[in-house]
Scaffold this motif. Structure first.
Motif, PDB file in Angstrom:
ATOM      1  N   ILE A 169      35.283 -57.647 -48.600  1.00 54.57           N
ATOM      2  CA  ILE A 169      35.083 -58.370 -49.757  1.00 54.57           C
ATOM      3  C   ILE A 169      36.564 -58.699 -50.446  1.00 54.57           C
ATOM      4  CG2 ILE A 169      33.993 -58.625 -52.233  1.00 54.57           C
ATOM      5  CD1 ILE A 169      31.624 -56.786 -50.923  1.00 54.57           C
ATOM      6  N   PHE A 170      37.084 -57.634 -50.606  1.00 58.19           N
ATOM      7  CA  PHE A 170      38.508 -57.537 -51.407  1.00 58.19           C
ATOM      8  C   PHE A 170      39.200 -58.581 -50.742  1.00 58.19           C
ATOM      9  CE2 PHE A 170      42.683 -55.308 -52.289  1.00 58.19           C
ATOM     10  CZ  PHE A 170      42.775 -55.777 -53.575  1.00 58.19           C
ATOM     11  N   ALA A 171      39.422 -58.565 -49.324  1.00 57.26           N
ATOM     12  CA  ALA A 171      40.275 -59.329 -48.367  1.00 57.26           C
ATOM     13  C   ALA A 171      39.947 -60.709 -48.678  1.00 57.26           C
ATOM     14  CB  ALA A 171      40.372 -58.940 -47.081  1.00 57.26           C
ATOM     15  N   ASP A 172      38.656 -61.219 -48.721  1.00 56.10           N
ATOM     16  CA  ASP A 172      38.092 -62.603 -48.917  1.00 56.10           C
ATOM     17  C   ASP A 172      38.533 -62.994 -50.147  1.00 56.10           C
ATOM     18  OD1 ASP A 172      37.160 -62.598 -46.262  1.00 56.10           O
ATOM     19  OD2 ASP A 172      35.124 -62.045 -46.946  1.00 56.10           O
ATOM     20  N   LEU A 173      38.380 -62.306 -51.262  1.00 53.00           N
ATOM     21  CA  LEU A 173      38.593 -62.751 -52.694  1.00 53.00           C
ATOM     22  C   LEU A 173      40.170 -62.937 -52.785  1.00 53.00           C
ATOM     23  CD1 LEU A 173      36.436 -60.204 -54.786  1.00 53.00           C
ATOM     24  CD2 LEU A 173      36.174 -62.728 -54.468  1.00 53.00           C
ATOM     25  N   MET A 174      41.025 -62.081 -52.202  1.00 48.67           N
ATOM     26  CA  MET A 174      42.504 -62.312 -52.282  1.00 48.67           C
ATOM     27  C   MET A 174      42.757 -63.276 -51.600  1.00 48.67           C
ATOM     28  SD  MET A 174      43.767 -59.390 -53.888  1.00 48.67           S
ATOM     29  CE  MET A 174      45.219 -58.989 -53.574  1.00 48.67           C
ATOM     30  N   ASP A 175      42.490 -63.462 -50.345  1.00 49.48           N
ATOM     31  CA  ASP A 175      42.688 -64.655 -49.533  1.00 49.48           C
ATOM     32  C   ASP A 175      42.547 -66.126 -49.975  1.00 49.48           C
ATOM     33  OD1 ASP A 175      44.068 -65.154 -46.949  1.00 49.48           O
ATOM     34  OD2 ASP A 175      42.242 -65.744 -46.012  1.00 49.48           O
ATOM     35  N   HIS A 176      41.258 -66.100 -50.793  1.00 50.34           N
ATOM     36  CA  HIS A 176      40.546 -67.342 -51.454  1.00 50.34           C
ATOM     37  C   HIS A 176      41.735 -67.457 -52.620  1.00 50.34           C
ATOM     38  CE1 HIS A 176      37.993 -70.343 -53.016  1.00 50.34           C
ATOM     39  NE2 HIS A 176      38.238 -69.667 -54.067  1.00 50.34           N
ATOM     40  N   ALA A 177      42.238 -66.472 -53.443  1.00 52.46           N
ATOM     41  CA  ALA A 177      43.144 -66.408 -54.570  1.00 52.46           C
ATOM     42  C   ALA A 177      44.229 -67.307 -54.078  1.00 52.46           C
ATOM     43  CB  ALA A 177      43.147 -65.299 -55.356  1.00 52.46           C
ATOM     44  N   PHE A 178      45.025 -66.802 -52.955  1.00 51.18           N
ATOM     45  CA  PHE A 178      46.108 -67.115 -52.506  1.00 51.18           C
ATOM     46  C   PHE A 178      46.128 -68.606 -51.992  1.00 51.18           C
ATOM     47  CE2 PHE A 178      49.128 -67.257 -48.957  1.00 51.18           C
ATOM     48  CZ  PHE A 178      50.339 -67.240 -49.713  1.00 51.18           C
ATOM     49  N   ALA A 179      44.857 -69.031 -51.242  1.00 52.84           N
ATOM     50  CA  ALA A 179      45.069 -70.134 -50.636  1.00 52.84           C
ATOM     51  C   ALA A 179      44.349 -71.366 -51.396  1.00 52.84           C
ATOM     52  CB  ALA A 179      44.276 -70.035 -49.299  1.00 52.84           C
ATOM     53  N   ASP A 180      43.808 -71.010 -52.743  1.00 48.88           N
ATOM     54  CA  ASP A 180      42.778 -71.831 -53.272  1.00 48.88           C
ATOM     55  C   ASP A 180      43.566 -73.046 -53.810  1.00 48.88           C
ATOM     56  OD1 ASP A 180      40.462 -73.441 -54.072  1.00 48.88           O
ATOM     57  OD2 ASP A 180      40.202 -71.975 -55.973  1.00 48.88           O
ATOM     58  N   GLY A 181      44.561 -73.783 -53.141  1.00 45.71           N
ATOM     59  CA  GLY A 181      45.193 -74.846 -53.798  1.00 45.71           C
ATOM     60  C   GLY A 181      46.118 -74.785 -54.863  1.00 45.71           C
ATOM     61  N   GLN A 182      46.743 -73.547 -54.875  1.00 40.54           N
ATOM     62  CA  GLN A 182      47.852 -73.195 -55.776  1.00 40.54           C
ATOM     63  C   GLN A 182      48.894 -74.066 -55.463  1.00 40.54           C
ATOM     64  OE1 GLN A 182      46.891 -71.214 -58.142  1.00 40.54           O
ATOM     65  NE2 GLN A 182      45.121 -70.204 -57.227  1.00 40.54           N
TER      66      GLN A 182
END
Length: 205
Positions: free
Chosen positions: A68-81
């Motif tokens: 779960i943590f990996a998915d949340l971190m990955d989403h935060a990193f890649a979410d159109g920043q």
């Protein structure tokens, strides 16, 4: 976390959920396998169909948490920043958000004493999760001259340590440990000081 009741074929998931509820209430060493079985609504003997002991059960909870943590971190990193700096900050906020939303998983992962080397599967997913923060650090550190650039692993470890410290001291509701500042602000300003020291932020930013 939604409770997954025991149904045929779902015993393992029900036991992990029971373990997580007990961890939140009593900590990782405050319950027995029999109590975890009772929490899941099954007999103690049923636990051994999937787990060799309490450590094995907690490791499974940690493995689920890291995924779960990996998915949340990955989403935060890649979410159109818009920038490497924004992406890096987003991963720090995701760390705090995970600790708040999944306290049982967080404890199983970081406070239970179970090694990430408990199983190849746990090691793989833990490495993937922390690899996102390292990736964010590597992208941001490209803005530092090569001769002054810390290794990405060191960079990410520093921020991980700050994030973990804020969670432990101020984001878990521990009695007697309060701060006049929100945990998110504490982490953001701490990271800001660190990044200024590396020359990644202007002094008045």
């Amino acid at each position: 976390m939604t409770k997954r009741g025991y149904h045929h074929g779902n015993l393992r998931a029900a036991l992990i959920d029971g373990c997580l509820r007990l961890i939140e209430i009593r900590g990782p060493t405050g319950f027995t396998l029999s109590e975890a079985a009772r929490e899941a609504g099954v007999t103690p003997a049923a636990v051994y169909r999937h787990f060799a002991g309490r450590e094995d059960l907690i490791a499974a909870a940690a493995q689920e948490g890291y995924a779960i943590f990996a998915d949340l971190m990955d989403h935060a990193f890649a979410d159109g920043q818009p920038s490497a700096l924004a992406a890096f900050g987003a991963t720090g906020r995701a760390y705090l958000a995970f600790a708040r939303r999944y306290p049982g998983h967080y404890i199983a992962m970081f406070e239970s004493g179970v090694s990430i080397n408990h199983s190849p599967e746990l090691h793989a997913v833990a490495t993937r999760a922390m690899g996102v923060l390292e990736k964010a650090a590597a992208a941001l550190s490209q803005h530092i001259p090569a001769d002054k650039r810390p290794p990405a692993q060191m960079f990410s470890a520093h921020v991980w340590a700050m994030s973990h410290g804020v969670v432990e001291l101020f984001a878990r509701g521990n009695p007697g440990r309060t701060s006049p500042f929100p945990p998110d602000d504490l982490l953001e300003t701490g990271i800001g000081i660190y990044l200024r020291g590396l020359g990644l932020l202007d002094p008045d930013t």
